[in-house]
Design an enzyme around this catalytic site. Structure first.
Site, mmCIF file in Angstrom:
data_model
loop_
_atom_site.group_PDB
_atom_site.id
_atom_site.type_symbol
_atom_site.label_atom_id
_atom_site.label_comp_id
_atom_site.label_asym_id
_atom_site.label_seq_id
_atom_site.Cartn_x
_atom_site.Cartn_y
_atom_site.Cartn_z
ATOM 1 C CB CYS A 59 2.636 9.907 0.590
ATOM 2 S SG CYS A 59 2.834 9.794 2.393
ATOM 3 C CG HIS A 83 -0.021 5.800 0.081
ATOM 4 N ND1 HIS A 83 1.156 5.935 -0.618
ATOM 5 C CD2 HIS A 83 0.207 6.312 1.315
ATOM 6 C CE1 HIS A 83 2.072 6.493 0.153
ATOM 7 N NE2 HIS A 83 1.528 6.743 1.327
ATOM 8 C CD GLU A 95 0.481 4.611 -3.799
ATOM 9 O OE1 GLU A 95 1.411 4.846 -3.019
ATOM 10 O OE2 GLU A 95 -0.509 5.386 -3.922
#
Length: 230
Positions: free
Chosen positions: A86, A206, A208
């Site tokens: 990002c 994202h 994660e």
């Protein structure tokens, strides 16, 4: 494995990265403040998501001037592995470590939602052990995630297999003109790229935030696989 996580003023995803690599994968993680120049001898440097310097001037434009970026650049030029997610992707592009730029989303609206991205190429440390064609479902949270590059750069990225992720449908179909799929308008539906050496990777979504069934919501743990690339 040693992972150094760079923290800028406005970074807000450093704890997510610390949890994935340190909590789930057993790596030794260290946070490096943007004013420091010592990366602590890492195997991997991560530039997490967030809003460095409040996204003033242009996303990543101020962060690229932080002292730590000289060390990141030198580390990458020696073949060191660097991951930007990002805002980290935006910083890598602004610093010239990855080609192209992230423009405002089509429609000029901040987008916070789940998307689907398809693994397109194994030509990076981050995707080398992830099955090509597999689909990851994870969130995005950005206003400037619309990937743009000139035609020659796009041709090189495509020809060299440097596009590592594309926005897609749940079934893996890529439809660049469909805003329900390619939500921010990125050229060629590009969600993530690597440099020609495969040691620098940037992506806007994202993964994660989709690494465990317990907290993965819509995406489950589909985002974990690329983090296991090392």
């Amino acid at each position: 494995m040693r992972v150094s996580i760079v923290v800028f003023p406005g970074t807000n995803c450093d704890q997510d990265i610390e949890y994935v690599y340190g909590g789930l994968l057993g790596a030794k993680t260290t946070k490096v403040w943007h004013r420091d120049s010592d990366l602590q001898k890492p195997d991997l440097v991560v530039l997490p998501g967030g809003f460095s310097y409040g996204d003033y001037l242009r996303t990543g434009a101020l962060a690229k001037l932080s002292p730590v970026m000289d060390s990141v650049r030198a580390f990458a030029e020696r073949g060191g592995k660097v991951l930007g997610i990002c805002n980290g992707f935006q910083i890598l592009c602004e610093a010239g470590l990855l080609p192209g730029v992230l423009l405002e989303n089509v429609g000029r609206r901040f987008l916070s939602r789940f998307v689907h991205i398809k693994v397109e190429s194994p030509r990076s440390f981050y995707t080398q052990h992830t099955k090509v064609g597999s689909v990851i479902t994870c969130p995005i949270a950005h206003f400037q995630g619309n990937y743009f590059a000139d035609p020659e750069t796009l041709k090189a990225l495509e020809g060299n297999g440097q596009v590592v992720f594309r926005y897609c449908s749940p079934g893996g179909d890529v439809r660049s003109d469909d805003r329900s799929v390619n939500v921010n308008g990125s050229l060629h539906s590009i969600a993530g790229i690597t440099n020609n050496g495969g040691n620098i990777v940037g992506l806007m979504p994202h993964p994660e935030r989709a690494v465990e069934q317990l907290i993965g919501a819509v995406g489950g743990d589909t985002g974990l696989a690329p983090f296991q690339g090392l």
